[in-house]
Design a protein around this motif. Structure first.
Motif, PDB file in Angstrom:
ATOM      1  N   VAL A  29       0.874  -1.177   0.000  1.00 18.01           N
ATOM      2  CA  VAL A  29       0.000   0.000   0.000  1.00 18.01           C
ATOM      3  C   VAL A  29       0.906   1.221   0.000  1.00 18.01           C
ATOM      4  CG1 VAL A  29      -1.782   1.274   1.253  1.00 18.01           C
ATOM      5  CG2 VAL A  29      -1.807  -1.226   1.260  1.00 18.01           C
ATOM      6  N   GLU A  30       0.769   2.073  -1.039  1.00 19.54           N
ATOM      7  CA  GLU A  30       1.635   3.242  -1.178  1.00 19.54           C
ATOM      8  C   GLU A  30       0.801   4.513  -1.338  1.00 19.54           C
ATOM      9  OE1 GLU A  30       5.164   2.487  -3.939  1.00 19.54           O
ATOM     10  OE2 GLU A  30       3.685   0.993  -4.575  1.00 19.54           O
ATOM     11  N   PRO A  31       0.767   5.369  -0.317  1.00 15.25           N
ATOM     12  CA  PRO A  31       0.100   6.667  -0.493  1.00 15.25           C
ATOM     13  C   PRO A  31       1.007   7.591  -1.302  1.00 15.25           C
ATOM     14  CG  PRO A  31       0.963   6.464   1.724  1.00 15.25           C
ATOM     15  CD  PRO A  31       1.222   5.151   1.044  1.00 15.25           C
ATOM     16  N   SER A  32       0.403   8.487  -2.101  1.00 11.77           N
ATOM     17  CA  SER A  32       1.200   9.410  -2.918  1.00 11.77           C
ATOM     18  C   SER A  32       1.877  10.472  -2.068  1.00 11.77           C
ATOM     19  CB  SER A  32       0.320  10.076  -3.973  1.00 11.77           C
ATOM     20  OG  SER A  32      -0.705  10.829  -3.345  1.00 11.77           O
ATOM     21  N   SER A  33       1.390  10.688  -0.836  1.00 11.70           N
ATOM     22  CA  SER A  33       1.950  11.696   0.047  1.00 11.70           C
ATOM     23  C   SER A  33       1.775  11.238   1.496  1.00 11.70           C
ATOM     24  CB  SER A  33       1.239  13.032  -0.154  1.00 11.70           C
ATOM     25  OG  SER A  33       1.566  13.935   0.884  1.00 11.70           O
ATOM     26  N   LEU A  34       2.709  11.613   2.342  1.00 13.30           N
ATOM     27  CA  LEU A  34       2.594  11.315   3.767  1.00 13.30           C
ATOM     28  C   LEU A  34       2.129  12.537   4.560  1.00 13.30           C
ATOM     29  CD1 LEU A  34       5.802   9.126   4.261  1.00 13.30           C
ATOM     30  CD2 LEU A  34       3.449   8.386   3.876  1.00 13.30           C
ATOM     31  N   GLN A  35       1.773  13.615   3.846  1.00 14.03           N
ATOM     32  CA  GLN A  35       1.312  14.855   4.468  1.00 14.03           C
ATOM     33  C   GLN A  35      -0.012  14.620   5.188  1.00 14.03           C
ATOM     34  OE1 GLN A  35       2.633  18.012   4.658  1.00 14.03           O
ATOM     35  NE2 GLN A  35       0.853  18.539   5.889  1.00 14.03           N
ATOM     36  N   ALA A  36      -0.072  14.968   6.446  1.00 17.53           N
ATOM     37  CA  ALA A  36      -1.312  14.839   7.203  1.00 17.53           C
ATOM     38  C   ALA A  36      -2.399  15.695   6.558  1.00 17.53           C
ATOM     39  CB  ALA A  36      -1.091  15.271   8.649  1.00 17.53           C
ATOM     40  N   GLY A  37      -3.567  15.115   6.341  1.00 14.01           N
ATOM     41  CA  GLY A  37      -4.675  15.835   5.725  1.00 14.01           C
ATOM     42  C   GLY A  37      -4.457  16.135   4.258  1.00 14.01           C
ATOM     43  N   GLY A  38      -3.483  15.475   3.627  1.00 20.71           N
ATOM     44  CA  GLY A  38      -3.114  15.779   2.242  1.00 20.71           C
ATOM     45  C   GLY A  38      -3.960  15.114   1.185  1.00 20.71           C
ATOM     46  N   HIS A  39      -4.914  14.280   1.548  1.00 17.56           N
ATOM     47  CA  HIS A  39      -5.788  13.577   0.607  1.00 17.56           C
ATOM     48  C   HIS A  39      -4.987  12.852  -0.475  1.00 17.56           C
ATOM     49  CE1 HIS A  39      -9.005  15.733   2.560  1.00 17.56           C
ATOM     50  NE2 HIS A  39      -8.383  16.859   2.296  1.00 17.56           N
ATOM     51  N   PRO A  40      -4.129  11.915  -0.076  1.00 20.94           N
ATOM     52  CA  PRO A  40      -3.275  11.257  -1.061  1.00 20.94           C
ATOM     53  C   PRO A  40      -4.046  10.269  -1.938  1.00 20.94           C
ATOM     54  CG  PRO A  40      -3.058  10.165   1.034  1.00 20.94           C
ATOM     55  CD  PRO A  40      -3.933  11.371   1.260  1.00 20.94           C
ATOM     56  N   SER A  41      -3.524  10.058  -3.137  1.00 21.44           N
ATOM     57  CA  SER A  41      -3.967   8.922  -3.936  1.00 21.44           C
ATOM     58  C   SER A  41      -3.268   7.710  -3.339  1.00 21.44           C
ATOM     59  CB  SER A  41      -3.534   9.082  -5.393  1.00 21.44           C
ATOM     60  OG  SER A  41      -4.201  10.174  -5.979  1.00 21.44           O
ATOM     61  N   VAL A  42      -3.900   6.575  -3.387  1.00 19.43           N
ATOM     62  CA  VAL A  42      -3.330   5.366  -2.794  1.00 19.43           C
ATOM     63  C   VAL A  42      -3.192   4.308  -3.872  1.00 19.43           C
ATOM     64  CG1 VAL A  42      -3.639   3.551  -1.068  1.00 19.43           C
ATOM     65  CG2 VAL A  42      -4.357   5.882  -0.558  1.00 19.43           C
ATOM     66  N   THR A  43      -1.993   3.739  -3.988  1.00 18.44           N
ATOM     67  CA  THR A  43      -1.751   2.634  -4.911  1.00 18.44           C
ATOM     68  C   THR A  43      -1.636   1.364  -4.093  1.00 18.44           C
ATOM     69  OG1 THR A  43      -0.563   4.066  -6.449  1.00 18.44           O
ATOM     70  CG2 THR A  43      -0.169   1.690  -6.643  1.00 18.44           C
ATOM     71  N   ILE A  44      -2.468   0.389  -4.420  1.00 17.18           N
ATOM     72  CA  ILE A  44      -2.436  -0.903  -3.747  1.00 17.18           C
ATOM     73  C   ILE A  44      -1.979  -1.936  -4.765  1.00 17.18           C
ATOM     74  CG2 ILE A  44      -3.781  -2.680  -2.566  1.00 17.18           C
ATOM     75  CD1 ILE A  44      -5.678  -0.420  -1.668  1.00 17.18           C
ATOM     76  N   THR A  45      -0.918  -2.641  -4.457  1.00 22.75           N
ATOM     77  CA  THR A  45      -0.390  -3.680  -5.340  1.00 22.75           C
ATOM     78  C   THR A  45      -0.631  -5.026  -4.698  1.00 22.75           C
ATOM     79  OG1 THR A  45       1.331  -2.168  -6.107  1.00 22.75           O
ATOM     80  CG2 THR A  45       1.674  -4.519  -6.525  1.00 22.75           C
ATOM     81  N   GLN A  46      -1.312  -5.902  -5.415  1.00 22.68           N
ATOM     82  CA  GLN A  46      -1.538  -7.269  -4.967  1.00 22.68           C
ATOM     83  C   GLN A  46      -1.157  -8.195  -6.112  1.00 22.68           C
ATOM     84  OE1 GLN A  46      -5.279  -8.252  -2.950  1.00 22.68           O
ATOM     85  NE2 GLN A  46      -5.840  -6.120  -3.148  1.00 22.68           N
ATOM     86  N   SER A  47      -0.357  -9.197  -5.837  1.00 25.37           N
ATOM     87  CA  SER A  47      -0.005 -10.201  -6.840  1.00 25.37           C
ATOM     88  C   SER A  47      -0.371 -11.565  -6.289  1.00 25.37           C
ATOM     89  CB  SER A  47       1.497 -10.162  -7.151  1.00 25.37           C
ATOM     90  OG  SER A  47       1.844  -8.921  -7.723  1.00 25.37           O
ATOM     91  N   PHE A  48      -0.839 -12.427  -7.178  1.00 29.55           N
ATOM     92  CA  PHE A  48      -1.284 -13.750  -6.780  1.00 29.55           C
ATOM     93  C   PHE A  48      -0.580 -14.818  -7.597  1.00 29.55           C
ATOM     94  CE2 PHE A  48      -4.764 -10.743  -6.313  1.00 29.55           C
ATOM     95  CZ  PHE A  48      -5.098 -10.912  -4.978  1.00 29.55           C
ATOM     96  N   GLN A  49      -0.440 -15.978  -7.006  1.00 21.43           N
ATOM     97  CA  GLN A  49       0.073 -17.146  -7.713  1.00 21.43           C
ATOM     98  C   GLN A  49      -1.007 -18.218  -7.612  1.00 21.43           C
ATOM     99  OE1 GLN A  49       3.796 -18.600  -6.257  1.00 21.43           O
ATOM    100  NE2 GLN A  49       3.818 -20.356  -7.617  1.00 21.43           N
ATOM    101  N   TYR A  50      -1.280 -18.865  -8.727  1.00 22.68           N
ATOM    102  CA  TYR A  50      -2.347 -19.850  -8.786  1.00 22.68           C
ATOM    103  C   TYR A  50      -1.759 -21.249  -8.964  1.00 22.68           C
ATOM    104  CZ  TYR A  50      -4.908 -15.577  -9.645  1.00 22.68           C
ATOM    105  OH  TYR A  50      -5.423 -14.311  -9.536  1.00 22.68           O
TER     106      TYR A  50
END
Length: 143
Positions: A29-50
Motif C-alpha cells: 500500500v503506497e500513499p502518494s503523500s505522507l502529508q497529514a490531511g493531504g488527501h493522497p492517492s493510494v496505490t495498492i499492489t496485490q499479486s497472486f500465484q495460482y
C-alpha cells in the motif's frame, strides 16, 4: 450397521472437490503523500500465484489505515448487489479509478503477455461496523 457402512463407503468413493490454492505473493500500500490531511492517492499492489489454470481470486479485502480513506459520506453509495448487475452503480458513486495487470498464459502464444485492465472504483454501502467499503468494476477484455 450395514446401511451405515454402505453410506460411509459411498462418501469415501465420491470424488472430492479440488481446493483452489491462490497465494498472495506481493502486497503493498503506497500513499502518494505522507502529508497529514493531504488527501493522497493510494496505490495498492496485490499479486497472486495460482496452483492451476482453473483457480481464481474472486474477492479480496484490504483494510486501510486511518487517514488513507476519505469521507465516504461525500459521495453517493451503491450496494454490492447493484455493482454486480449489468446496470452497475450510478455515476455519482464513482470515487476513483483502478488498473489491474493480468498476465494470462494462452496456449500457442510465446511466453506470458501482460494486459492492463482499467476499471472504476465505487463507494459501496458499508456492512456491519465497517467505516467504508469500496467496490471495483474491471472492464471485460474483448480481445
Amino acid at each position: 450397521m450395514i446401511a451405515l457402512l454402505a453410506v460411509v463407503l459411498a462418501l469415501v468413493a465420491l470424488p472430492s472437490s479440488a481446493v483452489a490454492a491462490v497465494t498472495v505473493t506481493e502486497f503493498e500500500v503506497e500513499p502518494s503523500s505522507l502529508q497529514a490531511g493531504g488527501h493522497p492517492s493510494v496505490t495498492i499492489t496485490q499479486s497472486f500465484q495460482y496452483s492451476s489454470a482453473t483457480d481464481d481470486a474472486k474477492d479480496t479485502f484490504v483494510r486501510l489505515a486511518p487517514g488513507l480513506l476519505g469521507n465516504p459520506q461525500n459521495a453517493a453509495q451503491c450496494t454490492s448487489e447493484q455493482l454486480r448487475t449489468t446496470a452497475g452503480c450510478p455515476a455519482a458513486a464513482k470515487v476513483g479509478s483502478v488498473e489491474a495487470t493480468a498476465r494470462p498464459i494462452l496456449a500457442g502464444l510465446p511466453g506470458p503477455m501482460t494486459l492492463a485492465v482499467p476499471g472504476t472504483v465505487y463507494n459501496l454501502r458499508p456492512k456491519g461496523g465497517e467505516p467504508a467499503r469500496l467496490g471495483l468494476e474491471l472492464q471485460a477484455w474483448a480481445g
